[in-house]
Design a protein around this motif. Structure first.
Motif, PDB file in Angstrom:
ATOM      1  N   ILE A  49       0.835  -1.199   0.000  1.00 13.45           N
ATOM      2  CA  ILE A  49       0.000   0.000   0.000  1.00 13.45           C
ATOM      3  C   ILE A  49       0.869   1.247   0.000  1.00 13.45           C
ATOM      4  CG2 ILE A  49      -1.624   1.328   1.401  1.00 13.45           C
ATOM      5  CD1 ILE A  49      -2.880  -1.383   2.187  1.00 13.45           C
ATOM      6  N   SER A  50       1.922   1.243   0.797  1.00  8.38           N
ATOM      7  CA  SER A  50       2.815   2.395   0.848  1.00  8.38           C
ATOM      8  C   SER A  50       3.542   2.586  -0.475  1.00  8.38           C
ATOM      9  CB  SER A  50       3.825   2.214   1.983  1.00  8.38           C
ATOM     10  OG  SER A  50       4.742   3.255   1.992  1.00  8.38           O
ATOM     11  N   PHE A 106       2.455   1.726  -3.515  1.00  9.02           N
ATOM     12  CA  PHE A 106       1.535   2.255  -4.516  1.00  9.02           C
ATOM     13  C   PHE A 106       1.091   3.675  -4.196  1.00  9.02           C
ATOM     14  CE2 PHE A 106       1.074  -2.216  -5.785  1.00  9.02           C
ATOM     15  CZ  PHE A 106       1.295  -2.052  -7.146  1.00  9.02           C
ATOM     16  N   SER A 107       1.045   4.048  -2.922  1.00  8.68           N
ATOM     17  CA  SER A 107       0.735   5.443  -2.605  1.00  8.68           C
ATOM     18  C   SER A 107       1.884   6.349  -3.037  1.00  8.68           C
ATOM     19  CB  SER A 107       0.443   5.608  -1.115  1.00  8.68           C
ATOM     20  OG  SER A 107       1.603   5.419  -0.345  1.00  8.68           O
ATOM     21  N   PHE A 139       1.410   6.863  -6.672  1.00  3.42           N
ATOM     22  CA  PHE A 139       0.330   7.818  -6.892  1.00  3.42           C
ATOM     23  C   PHE A 139       0.806   9.251  -6.654  1.00  3.42           C
ATOM     24  CE2 PHE A 139      -3.154  10.337  -5.076  1.00  3.42           C
ATOM     25  CZ  PHE A 139      -4.008  10.357  -6.162  1.00  3.42           C
ATOM     26  N   PHE A 140       1.544   9.472  -5.568  1.00  2.00           N
ATOM     27  CA  PHE A 140       2.040  10.813  -5.282  1.00  2.00           C
ATOM     28  C   PHE A 140       3.057  11.272  -6.329  1.00  2.00           C
ATOM     29  CE2 PHE A 140       1.108   9.860  -0.603  1.00  2.00           C
ATOM     30  CZ  PHE A 140      -0.168  10.388  -0.708  1.00  2.00           C
ATOM     31  N   LYS A 171       0.877  12.287  -9.322  1.00  2.00           N
ATOM     32  CA  LYS A 171       0.038  13.448  -9.046  1.00  2.00           C
ATOM     33  C   LYS A 171       0.871  14.718  -8.846  1.00  2.00           C
ATOM     34  CE  LYS A 171      -3.506  15.178  -6.056  1.00  2.00           C
ATOM     35  NZ  LYS A 171      -4.901  14.995  -6.150  1.00  2.00           N
ATOM     36  N   ARG A 215       5.632  14.220  -0.617  1.00  2.00           N
ATOM     37  CA  ARG A 215       4.785  13.121  -0.141  1.00  2.00           C
ATOM     38  C   ARG A 215       5.290  11.770  -0.613  1.00  2.00           C
ATOM     39  NH1 ARG A 215      -1.302  14.704  -1.383  1.00  2.00           N
ATOM     40  NH2 ARG A 215      -0.453  15.008  -3.468  1.00  2.00           N
ATOM     41  N   MET A 216       5.855  11.709  -1.807  1.00  2.00           N
ATOM     42  CA  MET A 216       6.401  10.452  -2.305  1.00  2.00           C
ATOM     43  C   MET A 216       7.574  10.004  -1.438  1.00  2.00           C
ATOM     44  SD  MET A 216       8.164   9.463  -5.928  1.00  2.00           S
ATOM     45  CE  MET A 216       9.653  10.316  -5.557  1.00  2.00           C
ATOM     46  N   ALA A 219       6.275   8.607   1.827  1.00  2.00           N
ATOM     47  CA  ALA A 219       5.683   7.279   1.643  1.00  2.00           C
ATOM     48  C   ALA A 219       6.768   6.220   1.490  1.00  2.00           C
ATOM     49  CB  ALA A 219       4.759   7.292   0.425  1.00  2.00           C
ATOM     50  N   ARG A 236       7.683   2.962   3.830  1.00  2.00           N
ATOM     51  CA  ARG A 236       7.900   1.625   3.283  1.00  2.00           C
ATOM     52  C   ARG A 236       9.185   1.013   3.803  1.00  2.00           C
ATOM     53  NH1 ARG A 236      10.659  -1.006  -0.569  1.00  2.00           N
ATOM     54  NH2 ARG A 236      11.747   0.894  -1.160  1.00  2.00           N
TER      55      ARG A 236
END
Length: 67
Positions: free
Chosen positions: A15-16, A18-19, A22-23, A26, A33-34, A37, A41
């Motif tokens: 989950i971390s 893939f977040s 996403f960051f 985006k 934020r990446m 995250a 991880r």
């Protein structure tokens, strides 16, 4: 119980990861934020490795290899 905790930690790592992806998409590489995250991880991975090592040390996990 230990195997369930390890499985949940591995799921949290995914989950971390893939977040962070996403960051990255985006924010287009301009936000932090990446990076945070990915720090989460790495921390979860270290916790998972230490939990697996403790499981082997304490005898809760047993290797089942044939070689």
């Amino acid at each position: 119980m230990l195997k369930a905790a390890i499985l949940l930690l591995l799921l949290a790592i995914l989950i971390s990861l893939f977040s962070a992806l996403f960051f990255m998409v985006k924010d287009q590489g301009h936000g932090r934020r990446m990076m945070y995250a990915l720090y989460v991880r790495v921390g979860l991975a270290a916790l998972t490795v230490s939990l697996i090592a403790w499981g082997f040390y304490s005898g809760h996990l047993q290797p089942h290899v044939t070689w």
